[in-house]
Design an enzyme around this catalytic site. Structure first.
Site, PDB file in Angstrom:
ATOM      1  N   THR A 147       0.990  -1.261  -0.105  1.00  0.00           N
ATOM      2  CA  THR A 147      -0.111   0.070   0.035  1.00  0.00           C
ATOM      3  C   THR A 147       1.010   1.339  -0.041  1.00  0.00           C
ATOM      4  OG1 THR A 147      -0.363  -0.279   2.489  1.00  0.00           O
ATOM      5  CG2 THR A 147      -1.937  -1.004   0.990  1.00  0.00           C
ATOM      6  N   HIS A 186       7.671  -0.023   7.239  1.00  0.00           N
ATOM      7  CA  HIS A 186       8.298   0.537   7.830  1.00  0.00           C
ATOM      8  C   HIS A 186       8.544  -0.023   9.359  1.00  0.00           C
ATOM      9  CE1 HIS A 186       4.133   0.701   9.923  1.00  0.00           C
ATOM     10  NE2 HIS A 186       3.926   1.271   8.715  1.00  0.00           N
ATOM     11  N   HIS A 220       6.051  -2.800  10.496  1.00  0.00           N
ATOM     12  CA  HIS A 220       5.855  -4.086   9.839  1.00  0.00           C
ATOM     13  C   HIS A 220       6.773  -5.062  10.126  1.00  0.00           C
ATOM     14  CE1 HIS A 220       4.341  -1.272   6.430  1.00  0.00           C
ATOM     15  NE2 HIS A 220       3.216  -1.715   6.896  1.00  0.00           N
ATOM     16  N   LYS A 231      -8.225  -0.641  10.859  1.00  0.00           N
ATOM     17  CA  LYS A 231      -8.475   0.894  10.262  1.00  0.00           C
ATOM     18  C   LYS A 231      -9.787   1.306  10.840  1.00  0.00           C
ATOM     19  CE  LYS A 231      -4.919   0.153   7.330  1.00  0.00           C
ATOM     20  NZ  LYS A 231      -4.729  -1.154   7.682  1.00  0.00           N
ATOM     21  N   ARG A 285      -9.150   2.399   3.667  1.00  0.00           N
ATOM     22  CA  ARG A 285      -7.892   2.969   3.024  1.00  0.00           C
ATOM     23  C   ARG A 285      -7.971   3.389   1.742  1.00  0.00           C
ATOM     24  NH1 ARG A 285      -4.153  -2.604   3.147  1.00  0.00           N
ATOM     25  NH2 ARG A 285      -5.001  -3.639   1.197  1.00  0.00           N
ATOM     26  N   GLN A 339      -7.675 -13.062   1.189  1.00  0.00           N
ATOM     27  CA  GLN A 339      -6.621 -13.746   2.107  1.00  0.00           C
ATOM     28  C   GLN A 339      -6.722 -15.138   2.296  1.00  0.00           C
ATOM     29  OE1 GLN A 339      -5.224 -11.053   5.086  1.00  0.00           O
ATOM     30  NE2 GLN A 339      -4.520 -12.800   6.241  1.00  0.00           N
ATOM     31  N   ASP A 394      -3.684  -8.445  14.650  1.00  0.00           N
ATOM     32  CA  ASP A 394      -4.859  -8.001  13.950  1.00  0.00           C
ATOM     33  C   ASP A 394      -5.507  -8.703  12.629  1.00  0.00           C
ATOM     34  OD1 ASP A 394      -2.643  -7.302  12.625  1.00  0.00           O
ATOM     35  OD2 ASP A 394      -3.330  -5.479  11.988  1.00  0.00           O
ATOM     36  N   LYS A 408       3.372   4.776  19.465  1.00  0.00           N
ATOM     37  CA  LYS A 408       3.357   3.950  18.551  1.00  0.00           C
ATOM     38  C   LYS A 408       4.802   3.393  17.938  1.00  0.00           C
ATOM     39  CE  LYS A 408      -1.209   4.335  16.763  1.00  0.00           C
ATOM     40  NZ  LYS A 408      -2.082   4.680  15.479  1.00  0.00           N
ATOM     41  N   LYS A 416       7.129   5.579  15.220  1.00  0.00           N
ATOM     42  CA  LYS A 416       6.384   6.982  15.125  1.00  0.00           C
ATOM     43  C   LYS A 416       7.391   7.960  15.832  1.00  0.00           C
ATOM     44  CE  LYS A 416       2.544   6.193  13.150  1.00  0.00           C
ATOM     45  NZ  LYS A 416       2.176   6.544  11.913  1.00  0.00           N
ATOM     46  N   THR A 417       7.509   9.050  15.221  1.00  0.00           N
ATOM     47  CA  THR A 417       8.415  10.051  15.766  1.00  0.00           C
ATOM     48  C   THR A 417       7.763  11.483  15.220  1.00  0.00           C
ATOM     49  OG1 THR A 417       9.873  10.562  13.706  1.00  0.00           O
ATOM     50  CG2 THR A 417      10.573   8.947  15.214  1.00  0.00           C
TER      51      THR A 417
END
Length: 425
Positions: free
Chosen positions: A45, A50, A53, A87, A91, A179, A200, A239, A242-243
């Protein structure tokens, strides 16, 4: 300390890669008796993975290093259907060309990471589910596959419960079928017996194992497994990955390698041992020693964490450069910061001057002007070794000259651990 694991399943358990399993005893026995084929899927996606993942990727590597056969499945087909998992809103739907470009990029990242992790590339399969999903006839698919799915059961999974409150589109409702079909195809064509993923994905994974049983018979239920991992969070509530500047991506064009290094170097002390287990391959006995360090010595453990993770993503030489840059910044030596994140400032613009608050926001050292002001008021901003507390300060030629290093560069620091190298162009 518990005895060191000898079974691949025990390795995952001891390192924190366990949340739910369709048959824990059966999977443990299967992994112990024979080499099995397993898979994990990654929907393209975006152009890059990141940090968030990577828990399943590390688990893949542990299983592969124990001799089991991995399939890295890039979801070029499933990416065309929005996954409602986790979500609050549907998305964005991407074009076929965007999906293909993202799939190529992510496949390259997975190969590089698993190679750095010591996974034998010859034994790994890299597949794209677009190869079979894009060829499906929708009516035939609904007749042959959709008939095996209970809408009531699908709605019982937490993913769909959450989305029903906000609105669930029909296209998203199809995602679990696709899936599940992937697991069936991989089981049929490649003997795949295990699907892994974040917790999830539990509903989708269970549905895939159930589809194999329904299509191929009750006996298949004892031969295929699903395993999920906890969704990792930091102890401070932030999270993972995350920054102030957003997510930390594996792509160096999106996230400089030093930002990755510094992220791990600055994690809360209480998280160090847990993150060493999950995000490195250091032996458990060494991790126990590192997490027992007290006071400032715990920074040595963080440094090990940062170096090993960066080496896995970008290679050992890049990790060495990041370590050198971080040490140089700590010592205030800009000349050793060649690999540091760098901002080029136009000399003509310097003649008029740049607001220092604007520079803090532009570099991402502060997420907003309000935060930049607070940082300066608390004495957390410096140019070179000179603290800057004037909210009206303008970075011009005069201020630059007064604080520059011998090579003409300037170190802008926010606090003790975050910095940016400024150069003229």
């Amino acid at each position: 300390m518990a005895a060191l694991a000898t079974n691949a399943f025990d390795v995952l358990m001891q390192r924190g890669f366990f949340k739910q399993c369709t048959d824990q005893i059966g999977l443990q026995a299967a992994l112990d008796k024979q080499k099995i084929t397993f898979y994990c899927g990654f929907d393209p996606t975006g152009p890059s993975l990141h940090i968030g993942h990577l828990v399943p990727v590390f688990a893949m590597a542990h299983l592969a290093r124990a001799g089991h056969r991995p399939i890295a499945l890039v979801g070029g087909g499933t990416a065309r259907i929005p996954d409602p998992t986790g979500k609050t809103e549907m998305r964005k739907i991407l074009s076929k060309d965007e999906i293909q470009a993202n799939a190529d990029s992510i496949a390259s990242q997975l190969r590089s990471f698993l190679d750095n992790a010591g996974v034998d590339g010859d034994g790994m399969l890299m597949l794209n589910n677009a190869d079979w999903l894009n060829q499906l006839n929708y009516i035939d698919f609904l007749r042959d596959i959709g008939i095996h799915f209970s809408v009531n059961r699908m709605l019982s999974f937490e993913t769909y419960k959450m989305r029903m409150e906000r609105g669930l589109s029909f296209i998203e409702f199809n995602y679990q079928l696709l899936q599940s079909y992937d697991f069936h195809i991989l089981n049929k064509n490649h003997g795949c017996r295990l699907q892994i993923g974040g917790d999830d994905q539990w509903g989708n994974i269970v549905a895939g194992a159930d589809l194999i049983r329904r299509i191929d018979g009750e006996g298949k239920a004892d031969e295929v497994f699903g395993l999920t991992f906890p969704l990792v969070t930091r102890s401070d509530g932030k999270k993972m990955g995350k920054t102030e500047k957003g997510s930390l991506f594996l792509d160096r064009q999106q996230t400089p390698a030093l930002d990755i290094f510094q992220y791990w170097r600055n994690v809360p002390d209480v998280d160090v041992g847990r993150f060493l287990r999950i995000f490195t391959f250091l032996p458990l006995d060494e991790i126990v020693q590192l997490e027992s360090l007290a006071g400032n010595q715990i920074n040595l453990a963080k440094e090990r964490l940062a170096w090993h993770f960066t080496a896995l993503v970008h290679g050992k030489s890049v990790a060495d450069d990041c370590l050198a840059a971080a040490n140089a910044a700590f010592a205030g030596n800009v000349a050793g910061l060649e690999s540091a994140p760098t901002l080029e400032l136009d000399q003509a613009g310097l003649a008029a001057g740049f607001g220092l608050l604007d520079i803090l926001v532009q570099t991402g050292l502060a997420p907003s002007k309000a935060e930049a002001r607070r940082l300066m008021q608390q004495g957390g901003v410096s140019l070179g070794t000179s603290k800057q507390e004037d909210l009206q300060a303008v970075l011009n030629q005069e201020l630059w000259q007064a604080n520059a290093e011998e090579d003409g560069s300037l170190l802008l620091r926010a606090g003790k651990k975050r910095f940016y190298r400024l150069v003229k162009r």
